[in-house]
Design a protein around this motif. Sequence first.
Motif, mmCIF file in Angstrom:
data_model
loop_
_atom_site.group_PDB
_atom_site.id
_atom_site.type_symbol
_atom_site.label_atom_id
_atom_site.label_comp_id
_atom_site.label_asym_id
_atom_site.label_seq_id
_atom_site.Cartn_x
_atom_site.Cartn_y
_atom_site.Cartn_z
ATOM 1 N N ASP A 242 0.878 -1.158 0.000
ATOM 2 C CA ASP A 242 0.000 0.000 0.000
ATOM 3 C C ASP A 242 0.918 1.211 0.000
ATOM 4 O O ASP A 242 1.598 1.496 0.995
ATOM 5 N N HIS A 243 0.946 1.947 -1.091
ATOM 6 C CA HIS A 243 1.911 3.039 -1.241
ATOM 7 C C HIS A 243 1.505 4.296 -0.484
ATOM 8 O O HIS A 243 2.216 5.313 -0.563
ATOM 9 N N LEU A 244 0.421 4.230 0.263
ATOM 10 C CA LEU A 244 0.083 5.310 1.176
ATOM 11 C C LEU A 244 0.658 5.067 2.563
ATOM 12 O O LEU A 244 0.495 5.910 3.457
ATOM 13 N N LEU B 51 0.195 4.744 -9.783
ATOM 14 C CA LEU B 51 -0.736 4.571 -8.672
ATOM 15 C C LEU B 51 -1.988 5.415 -8.881
ATOM 16 O O LEU B 51 -1.920 6.603 -9.147
ATOM 17 N N SER C 226 0.253 9.146 -2.847
ATOM 18 C CA SER C 226 0.939 7.859 -3.050
ATOM 19 C C SER C 226 2.167 8.024 -3.943
ATOM 20 O O SER C 226 3.211 7.393 -3.713
ATOM 21 N N THR D 44 6.107 7.383 -2.654
ATOM 22 C CA THR D 44 6.936 6.415 -3.375
ATOM 23 C C THR D 44 8.205 7.044 -3.916
ATOM 24 O O THR D 44 9.307 6.485 -3.785
#
Length: 308
Positions: A77-79, A105, A136, A140
């Motif tokens: 989960d890129h959050l 994303l 996000s 990243t």
Amino acid sequence: MTTKTPLKGKVALVAGATRGAGRAIAVELGRAGATVYATGRTTREHLSEMGRAAETIEETAELVTAAGGEGIAVPTDHLEPERVRALVERIDAGHGRLDILVNDLWGGNQLLDFQTKMWDVDLDRGLRMLDLGVKSHIITSSVALPLLVRRTGGLVIEVTDGTAESNKGFRENFYYDLAKNAPIRMAFILGEELKSVGGTAVAVTPGFIRSEEMLDIFGLTEENWRDGIDKQAHWALSESPVYVGRAVAALATDPGQTRWNGRSLDSGQLAREYGFTDADGSRPDVWGYLKAEGEAEEGHRPPMEDYR
């Protein structure tokens, strides 16, 4: 003499590789020989808020390997910064390098309220779209770029919807407009900062993409997609996800890629530049058509066949 695997030895992270453009980009980078880390939230054991069980990051990684690269699926989960840090630490431990970062994303289509004024959109829905499409990407890049800039020549791809030119118009939803314009600006800023280390950052957009989700909306498959033209005329210029995948692979294998630094590019434009086609051998250019259509006199639309 050219090689069929010009990216052999290179390591790519495709953030948001579960389906659509992200999956196709991951596969085409793998076809060029890269090791590709495919990340996302939908796995064979876990379903994301999009609720699409049919596409998983494990399947994407398998497709990358089948294409000739090495696909590695990492649920992320890129959050969540700690999850992204763990991912980048794994890449560093396994390879000591990151050559290509693709921020694809999104996952906010189910939140869209087109033809709804900003003040009538639920605030939580709007802010969630900005989290998914902007925050996000920032997380990243912030975590992954220190690894990417260890070597000269790193490439960052910000995947979005539209170019700087096409997005000057109204995108019909306040939050969507911000979410899709932000990656274009990110690519420009990162391009300026990456110059000092010989890196390149660009924004890339597909045209009217026939993603798995879009085909489901139309009630079609890739085999009978033309049946949707009666519902939406511009569907005649739609493209498979392979097209943007080939666009990114062409950029990644171009030794002169720095000439694009900071720009926003579309799949049709890159197809003309690099000579690739979509999976069916066509070369659709929906953004070029929309521009010509907007400039044409009333009743004199350009023929669509000139843009495919």
